[in-house]
Design an enzyme around this catalytic site. Structure first.
Site, PDB file in Angstrom:
ATOM      1  N   LEU A   1       0.615  -1.404   0.262  1.00  0.00           N
ATOM      2  CA  LEU A   1      -0.157  -0.133  -0.166  1.00  0.00           C
ATOM      3  C   LEU A   1       0.666   1.390   0.242  1.00  0.00           C
ATOM      4  CD1 LEU A   1      -2.515  -1.178   2.404  1.00  0.00           C
ATOM      5  CD2 LEU A   1      -3.015  -1.690   0.145  1.00  0.00           C
TER       6      LEU A   1
ATOM      7  N   TYR B   1       2.362  11.352 -11.334  1.00  0.00           N
ATOM      8  CA  TYR B   1       1.899  10.255 -10.880  1.00  0.00           C
ATOM      9  C   TYR B   1       1.362   9.086 -11.468  1.00  0.00           C
ATOM     10  CZ  TYR B   1      -1.296   8.141  -7.338  1.00  0.00           C
ATOM     11  OH  TYR B   1      -1.825   7.244  -6.503  1.00  0.00           O
TER      12      TYR B   1
ATOM     13  N   LYS C   1       2.440   4.582 -11.224  1.00  0.00           N
ATOM     14  CA  LYS C   1       2.362   3.824 -10.885  1.00  0.00           C
ATOM     15  C   LYS C   1       1.776   2.939 -11.870  1.00  0.00           C
ATOM     16  CE  LYS C   1      -0.093   4.061  -7.271  1.00  0.00           C
ATOM     17  NZ  LYS C   1       0.423   3.807  -5.398  1.00  0.00           N
TER      18      LYS C   1
ATOM     19  N   ASN D   1     -10.920   6.611  -5.613  1.00  0.00           N
ATOM     20  CA  ASN D   1     -11.771   7.445  -4.632  1.00  0.00           C
ATOM     21  C   ASN D   1     -12.541   6.743  -3.503  1.00  0.00           C
ATOM     22  OD1 ASN D   1     -11.584   9.852  -6.491  1.00  0.00           O
ATOM     23  ND2 ASN D   1     -12.843   8.339  -8.126  1.00  0.00           N
TER      24      ASN D   1
ATOM     25  N   PRO E   1     -45.835  10.020  38.817  1.00  0.00           N
ATOM     26  CA  PRO E   1     -46.035   9.231  39.758  1.00  0.00           C
ATOM     27  C   PRO E   1     -47.920   9.661  39.812  1.00  0.00           C
ATOM     28  CG  PRO E   1     -44.410   9.732  40.507  1.00  0.00           C
ATOM     29  CD  PRO E   1     -44.607  10.448  39.445  1.00  0.00           C
ATOM     30  N   GLY E   2     -48.831   8.728  39.096  1.00  0.00           N
ATOM     31  CA  GLY E   2     -50.118   9.055  38.948  1.00  0.00           C
ATOM     32  C   GLY E   2     -50.764  10.006  38.245  1.00  0.00           C
TER      33      GLY E   2
END
Length: 368
Positions: free
Chosen positions: A52, A102, A106, A131, A280-281
């Site tokens: 890589l 580039y 490669k 990408n 409550p209630g």
């Protein structure tokens, strides 16, 4: 199995190391801080090489060839010196067919590997990734998605020249899945090319619109469409760029003497979830719906849920408690309520099959 990973601290490298380690692979990590002597040692007995390492944003054009071609020659030479016939997978680029420094560097790296494969009787797998996006990517370096996610998350202006331009994006998890397949001898090959089988063709404008939308979802409470693979992956990527002091966000709670009601999350096609607290209630509800359906889950306290078909007199009762988690469905056509019968606040998680629409509330008052 011993896996040599060059560029182990890069975007793809980090994700690969993090995925391989739990699977029991032995990782031979190599990166810029390592020496040539380290590489000599690591190439001696590795079983598979994931190459890589490379240069894509150098200070000088010559660095392209040094990092992408010459280093690959060194790697192959060391493997050959050890008589190591380990397969090599390289992360190349779709620019390898372009006439720029580039791309040509490669392409030269690919050629070096192909010659090595023939001379050393080693399998060579060339992937031309395009990408890539995902967690641990770097803004202004790896991909436009990394830059946009970072900028939107940090409140930095984003500029786009051509919103209509189509891009082919590949999510990092799909890349890692494919690399692991290749390591195990089952790579994906289409038309004599090694490929990641899942990719997304999306315009730049649509991509930016989604990313900007993620930031506003904290106010609207609407989550993305997770059935869409690209949107799901993009959202995960966006969250990875949040500032460390901005992981949380407040919700708007509606309080009165009965307790509180707080909407938590909404979806266009999966309804919404809210948190209801009753003192409550207190009795809440006493209404019914034509089509809207709900699910109640008491997670704290004790209560009673009552139902009655609006055309009948029979009252149906369900005792609920945070000590015995049980979901109660609320059918249409039944007026219903929920009563806190305990001595403490009762907390109920409520799901409804559609976000509240004030123009069509589908809610009609009627005491059970």
């Amino acid at each position: 199995m011993k896996i040599l990973i060059t560029g182990a601290n890069g975007f793809v490298g980090k994700n690969l190391v993090a995925s391989l380690q739990p699977l029991g692979y032995e990782i031979y990590a190599y990166d810029r801080q390592n020496t040539l002597e380290d590489l000599k040692s690591l190439t001696r007995d590795c079983d598979f090489v994931v190459h890589l390492a490379g240069i894509n944003r150098p200070k000088h054009p010559s660095d392209f060839f040094e990092g992408n071609a010459t280093f690959t020659e060194t790697l192959c030479s060391l493997l050959k010196s050890h008589n190591n016939k380990a397969p090599i997978l390289i992360s190349s680029s779709i620019q390898a067919d372009l006439d720029n420094d580039y791309g040509q560097s490669k392409k030269m790296g690919e050629a070096v590997l192909l010659r090595h494969g023939i001379d050393n009787d080693s399998d060579v797998l060339i992937y031309r990734f395009s990408n890539l996006f995902g967690k641990w990517s770097r803004p202004n370096y790896n991909t436009v998605i990394a830059t946009w996610c970072n900028n939107v998350a940090h409140g930095i202006d984003v500029h786009i020249d051509d919103p209509q331009k189509m891009m082919n994006f590949i999510y990092i998890d799909d890349v890692i899945t494919e690399i692991i397949r290749a390591i195990n001898g089952t790579p994906t090959r289409i038309n004599d090319e090694y490929v990641v089988p899942i990719s997304y063709n999306v315009s730049l404008g649509q991509t930016l619109e989604l990313i900007q939308g993620f930031k506003h979802q904290r106010e609207s409470l609407f989550v993305p469409n997770f059935k869409n693979g690209f949107e799901r992956a993009l959202y995960s990527t966006y969250l990875s760029f949040l500032p460390k002091d901005a992981f949380s966000y407040p919700l708007v709670s509606h309080h009165d003497d009965r307790g509180s009601f707080t909407e938590f999350v909404k979806s266009e096609d999966r309804g919404q979830v809210s948190i209801n607290i009753s003192k409550p209630g207190i009795t809440k509800g006493n209404h019914w719906h034509n089509t809207k359906t709900e699910k109640f889950l008491v997670v704290q306290g004790e209560g009673l849920i009552q139902f009655r078909d609006v055309f009948e007199t029979e009252i149906i009762e369900y005792v609920v408690s945070g000590t015995q988690l049980e979901v109660v469905d609320i059918p249409p056509g039944y007026t219903h309520n929920i009563i806190n019968t305990g001595d403490d606040d009762m907390v109920t998680v409520m799901w409804v099959n559609e976000p509240f629409d004030p123009n069509n509330p589908d809610t009609f008052s009627e005491v059970v």
